[in-house]
Design an enzyme around this catalytic site. Structure first.
Site, PDB file in Angstrom:
ATOM      1  N   ASP A  31       0.832  -1.206   0.000  1.00  0.00           N
ATOM      2  CA  ASP A  31       0.000   0.000   0.000  1.00  0.00           C
ATOM      3  C   ASP A  31       0.872   1.262   0.000  1.00  0.00           C
ATOM      4  O   ASP A  31       2.001   1.232   0.480  1.00  0.00           O
ATOM      5  CB  ASP A  31      -0.893  -0.028   1.253  1.00  0.00           C
ATOM      6  CG  ASP A  31      -2.064   0.923   1.134  1.00  0.00           C
ATOM      7  OD1 ASP A  31      -2.304   1.464   0.036  1.00  0.00           O
ATOM      8  OD2 ASP A  31      -2.742   1.142   2.160  1.00  0.00           O
ATOM      9  N   ASN A  79     -10.696  -2.826  -6.495  1.00  0.00           N
ATOM     10  CA  ASN A  79      -9.867  -1.843  -7.210  1.00  0.00           C
ATOM     11  C   ASN A  79     -10.444  -1.419  -8.562  1.00  0.00           C
ATOM     12  O   ASN A  79     -10.006  -0.422  -9.142  1.00  0.00           O
ATOM     13  CB  ASN A  79      -8.433  -2.372  -7.406  1.00  0.00           C
ATOM     14  CG  ASN A  79      -7.602  -2.351  -6.139  1.00  0.00           C
ATOM     15  OD1 ASN A  79      -6.672  -3.139  -5.968  1.00  0.00           O
ATOM     16  ND2 ASN A  79      -7.919  -1.442  -5.220  1.00  0.00           N
TER      17      ASN A  79
HETATM   18  C1  FPP Z   1      -2.043   0.168  -3.299  1.00  0.00           C
HETATM   19  O1  FPP Z   1      -1.540   1.470  -3.266  1.00  0.00           O
HETATM   20  C2  FPP Z   1      -1.454  -0.537  -4.417  1.00  0.00           C
HETATM   21  C3  FPP Z   1      -2.148  -1.109  -5.440  1.00  0.00           C
HETATM   22  C4  FPP Z   1      -3.610  -1.095  -5.547  1.00  0.00           C
HETATM   23  C5  FPP Z   1      -1.435  -1.758  -6.547  1.00  0.00           C
HETATM   24  C6  FPP Z   1      -0.279  -2.557  -6.115  1.00  0.00           C
HETATM   25  C7  FPP Z   1       0.544  -2.927  -7.275  1.00  0.00           C
HETATM   26  C8  FPP Z   1       1.896  -2.914  -7.274  1.00  0.00           C
HETATM   27  C9  FPP Z   1       2.718  -2.562  -6.093  1.00  0.00           C
HETATM   28  C10 FPP Z   1       2.641  -3.365  -8.445  1.00  0.00           C
HETATM   29  C11 FPP Z   1       2.305  -4.788  -8.706  1.00  0.00           C
HETATM   30  C12 FPP Z   1       3.189  -5.410  -9.628  1.00  0.00           C
HETATM   31  C13 FPP Z   1       2.835  -6.442 -10.402  1.00  0.00           C
HETATM   32  C14 FPP Z   1       3.876  -7.141 -11.109  1.00  0.00           C
HETATM   33  C15 FPP Z   1       1.452  -6.903 -10.591  1.00  0.00           C
HETATM   34  P1  FPP Z   1      -2.555   2.662  -3.481  1.00  0.00           P
HETATM   35  O2  FPP Z   1      -2.602   2.976  -4.927  1.00  0.00           O
HETATM   36  O3  FPP Z   1      -3.874   2.327  -2.854  1.00  0.00           O
HETATM   37  O4  FPP Z   1      -1.825   3.813  -2.689  1.00  0.00           O
HETATM   38  P2  FPP Z   1      -2.526   4.959  -1.832  1.00  0.00           P
HETATM   39  O5  FPP Z   1      -3.272   4.269  -0.714  1.00  0.00           O
HETATM   40  O6  FPP Z   1      -1.359   5.760  -1.349  1.00  0.00           O
HETATM   41  O7  FPP Z   1      -3.418   5.708  -2.764  1.00  0.00           O
END
Ligand code: FPP
Length: 261
Positions: A31, A79
């Site tokens: 996250d 998501n």
């Molecule tokens: C949450 O951070 C993250 C995600 C929803 C996506 C996670 C994906 C990756 C780390 C890359 C994955 C890699 C592969 C190879 C599939 P957020 O966007 O919710 O962050 P925030 O809470 O700060 O908005």
């Protein structure tokens, strides 16, 4: 050599990693990509891009540590509510990731596994994932288990539906249904005997489960770190495992009668 670290300011030793007690199954809620980007006045997808590079580093580090299963929450069933451009970018990440990283996965003897409602993913994402699974099928080391379009409640509902069908077909009686029956009908069944994470790590300071592995986390240790996922490092992973090793897992029981009442 032990991987450890000293608190030089206080000159006191911080617990070191015990290589004999490496958790078998580590699950991570990655996250903070959006906030990492926002802090740098970058678009959110820049955080996901950097996050993907961190996945590569942490995969190699986890494999070197001797972890057997590394489960990463890459995309939840919730998501899809994000803006289309971000969803499209996230859907393309596995394509980017596997197109360059499969040789290193093979070098590290890492096998790819995916859990989630993958039939709802774009065909190109499904293709990338299926190719990676096939190309690493012979690897016998760590399992890199991506949760893609995964949701814990939906997973339990699907498992219960399968069991209900078996009851309806007369293959099992309701009284014969046990916890093992449900475990065997969840998306982690193929990871047996390491279906349940020993430790769940969540980055970015949020302290929630967010519909991740609801059944499997029943006795997992929970470790929360303030670091945003794009800043997460192998050193932080080691620290989080050390934190896990300091915990006293009792699975609801007592230790040799020594426990507090
Ligand atoms: C949450 O951070 C993250 C995600 C929803 C996506 C996670 C994906 C990756 C780390 C890359 C994955 C890699 C592969 C190879 C599939 P957020 O966007 O919710 O962050 P925030 O809470 O700060 O908005």
């Amino acid at each position: 050599m032990e991987i450890g670290f000293k608190n030089h300011r206080q000159n006191t030793a911080v617990p070191e990693l015990d290589r004999q007690r490496i958790p078998h199954h580590v699950a991570i809620i990655m996250d903070g990509n959006g906030r990492w980007a926002q802090k740098r006045h970058l678009p959110r997808i820049a955080g996901h891009k950097r996050g993907m590079e961190v996945v590569k580093e942490i995969t190699k580090a986890a494999s070197h540590l001797g972890i057997k299963v590394l489960t990463l929450y890459a995309f939840s069933t919730e998501n899809w509510k994000r803006p289309d451009a971000e969803v499209n970018y996230l859907m393309d990440l596995p394509v980017k990731f596997f197109s360059t990283f499969v040789p290193e996965l093979i070098e590290n003897n890492v096998r790819v596994n995916v859990m989630g409602y993958t039939d709802q993913l774009p065909v190109s994402t499904q293709q990338a994932v299926n190719d990676a699974i096939a190309q690493t099928a012979h690897c016998t080391g760590m399992v890199l288990n991506f949760a893609l379009n995964y949701g814990g409640r939906a997973e339990i509902v699907t498992g219960v539906q399968q069991i209900a069908r078996e009851v309806q077909a007369g293959k099992v009686t309701p009284d014969a249904i046990t916890e093992e029956t449900l475990s065997a009908h969840l998306m982690t069944a193929s990871l047996a005997p390491d279906t349940d994470p020993d430790v769940l790590i969540r980055t970015s300071g949020e302290e929630r489960i967010s519909n991740f592995l609801l059944w499997q986390l029943a006795y997992s240790e929970l470790v929360f770190t303030d670091v945003y996922w794009p800043d997460y490092t192998s050193e932080e992973l080691v620290q989080n495992i050390v934190a896990f090793q300091q915990r006293h897992r009792r699975f609801g029981g007592l230790d040799d009668g020594k426990d507090e009442k």
